[in-house]
Write a protein that holds these residues in place. Structure first.
Motif, PDB file in Angstrom:
ATOM      1  N   GLN A 202      45.301  81.461  44.247  1.00  0.00           N
ATOM      2  CA  GLN A 202      44.964  80.298  43.438  1.00  0.00           C
ATOM      3  C   GLN A 202      43.465  80.043  43.545  1.00  0.00           C
ATOM      4  O   GLN A 202      42.944  79.859  44.640  1.00  0.00           O
ATOM      5  CB  GLN A 202      45.741  79.075  43.925  1.00  0.00           C
ATOM      6  N   ILE A 203      42.807  80.043  42.412  1.00  0.00           N
ATOM      7  CA  ILE A 203      41.371  79.818  42.352  1.00  0.00           C
ATOM      8  C   ILE A 203      41.121  78.422  41.796  1.00  0.00           C
ATOM      9  O   ILE A 203      41.650  78.062  40.740  1.00  0.00           O
ATOM     10  CB  ILE A 203      40.685  80.861  41.432  1.00  0.00           C
TER      11      ILE A 203
ATOM     12  N   ALA B 132      38.037  77.713  38.340  1.00  0.00           N
ATOM     13  CA  ALA B 132      37.862  79.078  37.844  1.00  0.00           C
ATOM     14  C   ALA B 132      37.200  79.096  36.467  1.00  0.00           C
ATOM     15  O   ALA B 132      37.644  78.416  35.543  1.00  0.00           O
ATOM     16  CB  ALA B 132      39.209  79.785  37.770  1.00  0.00           C
TER      17      ALA B 132
ATOM     18  N   GLY C  29      34.309  80.592  41.022  1.00  0.00           N
ATOM     19  CA  GLY C  29      35.312  79.615  41.410  1.00  0.00           C
ATOM     20  C   GLY C  29      35.260  79.391  42.903  1.00  0.00           C
ATOM     21  O   GLY C  29      34.255  79.685  43.553  1.00  0.00           O
ATOM     22  N   ARG C  30      36.377  78.887  43.431  1.00  0.00           N
ATOM     23  CA  ARG C  30      36.480  78.609  44.862  1.00  0.00           C
ATOM     24  C   ARG C  30      37.849  79.023  45.382  1.00  0.00           C
ATOM     25  O   ARG C  30      38.856  78.810  44.723  1.00  0.00           O
ATOM     26  CB  ARG C  30      36.315  77.113  45.139  1.00  0.00           C
ATOM     27  N   PHE C  31      37.830  79.617  46.591  1.00  0.00           N
ATOM     28  CA  PHE C  31      39.040  79.811  47.396  1.00  0.00           C
ATOM     29  C   PHE C  31      38.932  78.746  48.476  1.00  0.00           C
ATOM     30  O   PHE C  31      38.124  78.884  49.394  1.00  0.00           O
ATOM     31  CB  PHE C  31      39.064  81.174  48.098  1.00  0.00           C
TER      32      PHE C  31
END
Length: 170
Positions: free
Chosen positions: A39-40, A43, A116-118
């Motif tokens: 799951q990003i 994104a 994006g972010r993890f």
């Protein structure tokens, strides 16, 4: 210019499980730590909001990691920008940036393919494919990414090579 340490080579594959077994059969690489359906957050693909469904498998091979990526949907993505569905190809090299914003500024003339972010870790894929033949992934240096990469190294150091324990789902 300060040289950057490439820590990871990544390949997009049509079947993650088959690719892990082939990398083990060919090179003895393993074990693979697998993240299914990542799951990003936030994104973006080419500047537009776009979530992509994908899974990864990462293993240590000497001083570098091998990352295998399987995209599960048919939508546009940084992966599909250079690797058509159903094919296996080299996709990117990855580095960790102590100063993420400074690293982005260093490559201000390169188009951002995705970002994006993890969790709290920012990442970006820079489209260096025309000049280098692959993209460049920059990962923000955060404790969580260091812990994940340390777990990959430790798993490789302790692994006995048994194919029955090749895949470790996180």
């Amino acid at each position: 210019m300060i040289p950057l340490d490439i820590l990871q080579y990544a390949f997009v594959v049509p079947n993650l499980d088959a690719a892990m077994h082939e990398w083990h059969r060919t090179f003895g690489v393993g074990p693979f730590l697998v993240n299914r359906d990542l799951q990003i957050a936030d994104a973006l693909h080419r500047g537009k909001p776009r979530a992509v469904r994908f899974s990864t498998a990462v293993a240590q091979s000497g001083s570098v990691q091998i990352e295998l990526v399987e995209q599960h949907d048919d939508g546009p993505s940084a992966f599909r920008d250079t690797v058509p569905a159903g094919e296996t190809r080299f996709h990117h090299v990855a580095i960790i940036a102590d100063d993420f914003d400074a690293a982005l500024a260093r490559y201000a003339d390169v188009e951002i393919a995705a970002q994006g972010r993890f969790g709290d870790i920012r990442f970006v894929y820079l489209d260096t494919s025309a000049t280098l033949g692959a993209m460049l992934e920059i990962l923000e240096d955060r404790p969580a990414i260091r812990a994940f990469f340390a777990a990959i190294r430790k798993a490789a150091e302790r692994w006995d090579g048994d194919p029955a324990t090749l895949v470790r789902v996180l």
